[in-house]
Design an enzyme around this catalytic site. Structure first.
Site, PDB file in Angstrom:
ATOM      1  N   ASP A  84       0.859  -1.180   0.000  1.00  0.00           N
ATOM      2  CA  ASP A  84       0.000   0.000   0.000  1.00  0.00           C
ATOM      3  C   ASP A  84       0.901   1.237   0.000  1.00  0.00           C
ATOM      4  O   ASP A  84       1.656   1.462   0.954  1.00  0.00           O
ATOM      5  CB  ASP A  84      -0.864  -0.055   1.262  1.00  0.00           C
ATOM      6  CG  ASP A  84      -1.730   1.168   1.447  1.00  0.00           C
ATOM      7  OD1 ASP A  84      -1.644   2.116   0.634  1.00  0.00           O
ATOM      8  OD2 ASP A  84      -2.502   1.182   2.423  1.00  0.00           O
TER       9      ASP A  84
ATOM     10  N   GLY B  70      -9.797   4.594  -5.860  1.00  0.00           N
ATOM     11  CA  GLY B  70      -8.519   3.901  -6.018  1.00  0.00           C
ATOM     12  C   GLY B  70      -7.416   4.476  -5.159  1.00  0.00           C
ATOM     13  O   GLY B  70      -7.627   4.871  -4.010  1.00  0.00           O
ATOM     14  N   VAL B  71      -6.241   4.562  -5.745  1.00  0.00           N
ATOM     15  CA  VAL B  71      -5.076   5.007  -4.985  1.00  0.00           C
ATOM     16  C   VAL B  71      -5.232   6.480  -4.581  1.00  0.00           C
ATOM     17  O   VAL B  71      -4.778   6.894  -3.507  1.00  0.00           O
ATOM     18  CB  VAL B  71      -3.774   4.727  -5.773  1.00  0.00           C
ATOM     19  CG1 VAL B  71      -3.600   5.634  -6.972  1.00  0.00           C
ATOM     20  CG2 VAL B  71      -2.575   4.785  -4.868  1.00  0.00           C
ATOM     21  N   ASP B  72      -5.905   7.260  -5.404  1.00  0.00           N
ATOM     22  CA  ASP B  72      -6.156   8.676  -5.119  1.00  0.00           C
ATOM     23  C   ASP B  72      -6.955   8.820  -3.818  1.00  0.00           C
ATOM     24  O   ASP B  72      -6.588   9.601  -2.914  1.00  0.00           O
ATOM     25  CB  ASP B  72      -6.940   9.260  -6.308  1.00  0.00           C
ATOM     26  CG  ASP B  72      -6.979  10.767  -6.340  1.00  0.00           C
ATOM     27  OD1 ASP B  72      -6.312  11.402  -5.502  1.00  0.00           O
ATOM     28  OD2 ASP B  72      -7.675  11.322  -7.213  1.00  0.00           O
TER      29      ASP B  72
ATOM     30  N   SER C 237      -2.779   4.485 -14.209  1.00  0.00           N
ATOM     31  CA  SER C 237      -3.767   4.191 -15.275  1.00  0.00           C
ATOM     32  C   SER C 237      -4.231   2.733 -15.350  1.00  0.00           C
ATOM     33  O   SER C 237      -5.082   2.420 -16.176  1.00  0.00           O
ATOM     34  CB  SER C 237      -3.262   4.596 -16.681  1.00  0.00           C
ATOM     35  OG  SER C 237      -3.382   5.983 -16.876  1.00  0.00           O
ATOM     36  N   THR C 238      -3.686   1.846 -14.520  1.00  0.00           N
ATOM     37  CA  THR C 238      -4.046   0.425 -14.688  1.00  0.00           C
ATOM     38  C   THR C 238      -5.258   0.001 -13.868  1.00  0.00           C
ATOM     39  O   THR C 238      -5.655  -1.162 -13.887  1.00  0.00           O
ATOM     40  CB  THR C 238      -2.879  -0.520 -14.329  1.00  0.00           C
ATOM     41  OG1 THR C 238      -2.603  -0.404 -12.926  1.00  0.00           O
ATOM     42  CG2 THR C 238      -1.636  -0.196 -15.127  1.00  0.00           C
ATOM     43  N   GLY C 239      -5.857   0.947 -13.130  1.00  0.00           N
ATOM     44  CA  GLY C 239      -7.063   0.628 -12.366  1.00  0.00           C
ATOM     45  C   GLY C 239      -8.286   1.094 -13.134  1.00  0.00           C
ATOM     46  O   GLY C 239      -8.593   0.570 -14.217  1.00  0.00           O
TER      47      GLY C 239
ATOM     48  N   TYR D 278      -8.734   3.504 -15.010  1.00  0.00           N
ATOM     49  CA  TYR D 278      -8.475   4.035 -16.345  1.00  0.00           C
ATOM     50  C   TYR D 278      -8.183   2.948 -17.377  1.00  0.00           C
ATOM     51  O   TYR D 278      -8.027   3.245 -18.563  1.00  0.00           O
ATOM     52  CB  TYR D 278      -7.345   5.070 -16.298  1.00  0.00           C
ATOM     53  CG  TYR D 278      -7.795   6.431 -15.777  1.00  0.00           C
ATOM     54  CD1 TYR D 278      -9.095   6.632 -15.315  1.00  0.00           C
ATOM     55  CD2 TYR D 278      -6.927   7.514 -15.748  1.00  0.00           C
ATOM     56  CE1 TYR D 278      -9.511   7.873 -14.840  1.00  0.00           C
ATOM     57  CE2 TYR D 278      -7.341   8.761 -15.275  1.00  0.00           C
ATOM     58  CZ  TYR D 278      -8.628   8.940 -14.818  1.00  0.00           C
ATOM     59  OH  TYR D 278      -9.034  10.172 -14.360  1.00  0.00           O
TER      60      TYR D 278
HETATM   61  P1  ADP Z   1      -6.170   5.045 -12.480  1.00  0.00           P
HETATM   62  O1  ADP Z   1      -7.434   5.858 -12.491  1.00  0.00           O
HETATM   63  O2  ADP Z   1      -4.955   5.846 -12.899  1.00  0.00           O
HETATM   64  O3  ADP Z   1      -6.315   3.761 -13.217  1.00  0.00           O
HETATM   65  P2  ADP Z   1      -6.461   3.666  -9.903  1.00  0.00           P
HETATM   66  O4  ADP Z   1      -6.264   4.236  -8.553  1.00  0.00           O
HETATM   67  O5  ADP Z   1      -7.824   3.201 -10.266  1.00  0.00           O
HETATM   68  O6  ADP Z   1      -5.900   4.771 -10.922  1.00  0.00           O
HETATM   69  O7  ADP Z   1      -5.456   2.474 -10.117  1.00  0.00           O
HETATM   70  C1  ADP Z   1      -4.068   2.613 -10.341  1.00  0.00           C
HETATM   71  C2  ADP Z   1      -3.337   1.445  -9.707  1.00  0.00           C
HETATM   72  O8  ADP Z   1      -3.180   1.697  -8.310  1.00  0.00           O
HETATM   73  C3  ADP Z   1      -4.067   0.108  -9.809  1.00  0.00           C
HETATM   74  O9  ADP Z   1      -3.113  -0.878 -10.182  1.00  0.00           O
HETATM   75  C4  ADP Z   1      -4.584  -0.130  -8.394  1.00  0.00           C
HETATM   76  O10 ADP Z   1      -4.667  -1.504  -8.105  1.00  0.00           O
HETATM   77  C5  ADP Z   1      -3.477   0.517  -7.583  1.00  0.00           C
HETATM   78  N1  ADP Z   1      -3.801   0.905  -6.189  1.00  0.00           N
HETATM   79  C6  ADP Z   1      -5.000   1.155  -5.614  1.00  0.00           C
HETATM   80  N2  ADP Z   1      -4.844   1.480  -4.312  1.00  0.00           N
HETATM   81  C7  ADP Z   1      -3.498   1.447  -4.063  1.00  0.00           C
HETATM   82  C8  ADP Z   1      -2.683   1.672  -2.899  1.00  0.00           C
HETATM   83  N3  ADP Z   1      -3.216   2.015  -1.726  1.00  0.00           N
HETATM   84  N4  ADP Z   1      -1.333   1.531  -3.023  1.00  0.00           N
HETATM   85  C9  ADP Z   1      -0.772   1.202  -4.218  1.00  0.00           C
HETATM   86  N5  ADP Z   1      -1.483   0.980  -5.325  1.00  0.00           N
HETATM   87  C10 ADP Z   1      -2.825   1.092  -5.257  1.00  0.00           C
END
Ligand code: ADP
Length: 175
Positions: free
Chosen positions: A12, A34-36, A119-121, A123
């Site tokens: 994480d 997501g990560v944001d 971008s792999t989530g 997007y």
């Molecule tokens: P995007 O909109 O750019 O695709 P996302 O947040 O949906 O962004 O996903 C981007 C990547 O971050 C994905 O591979 C997702 O699994 C990963 N992710 C989500 N939460 C976390 C976290 N807490 N730490 C690291 N990676 C994360």
């Protein structure tokens, strides 16, 4: 040697005590899923308040803020491309996210920096193709004269970890 400067971990990103973590944000920079969402949640309201003053961010570009309640000192917010079909500049825009983030890192004397798989989530960028672009761009930047000592790819699943590990082996270790 570039090899020792690049690490792949599963975990994480909000938990990492590094100089900077990168956020896969959207153009508003006002938070999302997501990560944001995880980064804003862990950083606390100070982050959103600072982001409000940034006027958003274009796809492929990056902006920097403090880390607030995060263990990381800085957050570099970058906006990855939404995957369409690969013929709409997605590869170049994704490379630009890594390039611009590292450029901001250098400007701020950041020595270690952690990236999520941008971008792999939500997007929808194909993860293996994204990993090749991520590792290739970081390799290019680290080959130049730079103050950056360590780049960590933080993967949120075993599968993502495997993609990055394999790609690092292909384009860095075995060269
Ligand atoms: P995007 O909109 O750019 O695709 P996302 O947040 O949906 O962004 O996903 C981007 C990547 O971050 C994905 O591979 C997702 O699994 C990963 N992710 C989500 N939460 C976390 C976290 N807490 N730490 C690291 N990676 C994360």
């Amino acid at each position: 040697m570039i090899t020792g400067k690049i690490n792949v971990i599963e975990g994480d990103i909000t938990q990492l005590s590094v100089d900077a973590i990168v956020n896969a944000a959207n153009t508003s920079l006002l938070g999302g899923g997501g990560v944001d969402g995880a980064i804003h949640c862990a950083a606390g309201p100070g982050l959103l308040a600072e982001c409000r003053g940034l006027n958003g961010c274009e796809t492929g570009d990056a902006k920097i803020t403090q880390g607030y309640n995060l263990p990381a000192d800085w957050v570099i917010h970058t906006v990855g491309p939404v995957w369409r079909d690969g013929n709409h500049g997605e590869d170049a825009l994704l490379a630009s996210c890594y390039y611009r983030s590292l450029e901001l890192a250098k400007q701020n004397n950041i020595r270690n920096i952690a990236f999520p798989a941008i971008s792999t989530g939500a997007y929808g960028f194909p993860p293996e193709r994204a990993a090749r672009i991520a590792v290739g761009t970081v390799k290019q930047v680290l080959a130049e004269k730079t103050t950056i000592e360590q780049v960590i790819f933080v993967c949120f699943s075993k599968q993502s970890y495997n993609h990055h590990q394999q790609t690092v082996q292909e384009i860095i270790t075995n060269k």
